[in-house]
Scaffold this active site. Structure first.
Site, PDB file in Angstrom:
ATOM      1  CG  HIS A  51      -1.974  -1.080   1.124  1.00  0.00           C
ATOM      2  ND1 HIS A  51      -2.915  -1.276   2.105  1.00  0.00           N
ATOM      3  CD2 HIS A  51      -2.226  -2.014   0.183  1.00  0.00           C
ATOM      4  CE1 HIS A  51      -3.717  -2.266   1.762  1.00  0.00           C
ATOM      5  NE2 HIS A  51      -3.298  -2.742   0.595  1.00  0.00           N
ATOM      6  CD  GLU A  67      -1.551   3.201   3.544  1.00  0.00           C
ATOM      7  OE1 GLU A  67      -2.584   2.749   4.061  1.00  0.00           O
ATOM      8  OE2 GLU A  67      -1.475   3.455   2.328  1.00  0.00           O
ATOM      9  CB  CYS A 101      -6.031  -1.465   5.191  1.00  0.00           C
ATOM     10  SG  CYS A 101      -4.284  -1.929   5.294  1.00  0.00           S
ATOM     11  CB  CYS A 123      -1.504   0.579   6.167  1.00  0.00           C
ATOM     12  SG  CYS A 123      -0.895  -0.371   4.749  1.00  0.00           S
TER      13      CYS A 123
END
Length: 146
Positions: free
Chosen positions: A72, A74, A100, A103
């Site tokens: 992802h 981030e 999510c 993360c």
């Protein structure tokens, strides 16, 4: 709104616009997400969702499902920061989509104290976790970025 808050909002919008541009670098077809980490008004890291270094850029399999190893945005920004001399302690994370739950743990552990995002992810347990952890959350709708 105070003058200081107005100024901060102006910066938040500018950094979210940059995150949105960064998202366009992603090779993912289903969703492109961008991240910018800012500390003391300096961009210290950036990222977008995609496959790990050395892997093919295709994020989806033949059934159009996202491959399990896609990182992802981030996570990429935080991992990029880990290999630099910068610190994310006290920083602000700008995301085109809220994180999510997995993360969110990385965001909290990395010391990021503020999250500004455009779109809410379908599962908001990540946001709930960050709120519980004391991270300041701000959503700025896409219409305000135009």
């Amino acid at each position: 709104m105070t003058k200081a808050l107005q100024k901060q909002r102006k910066y938040d919008i500018a950094y979210l616009r940059m995150a949105r541009e960064w998202a366009k670098l992603s090779h993912c077809q289903r969703r492109q997400v961008g991240a910018i980490i800012v500390k003391d008004r300096m961009i210290v890291s950036d990222g977008y969702n995609g496959t790990p270094t050395g892997f093919e850029n295709k994020c989806e399999d033949e059934d159009n499902a996202t491959k399990w190893y896609v990182l992802h945005a981030e996570a990429n920004a935080i991992l990029k920061m880990a290999s630099s001399t910068h610190s994310s302690n006290g920083a602000t994370l700008y995301l085109t989509m809220s994180p999510c739950k997995d993360c969110s743990k990385l965001v909290h552990q990395s010391g990021i104290k503020r999250l500004v995002y455009i779109q809410r992810y379908k599962d908001d347990s990540g946001l709930q976790f960050l709120e519980k952890a004391g991270v300041e959350l701000t959503q700025i709708p896409a219409e305000e970025l135009e």
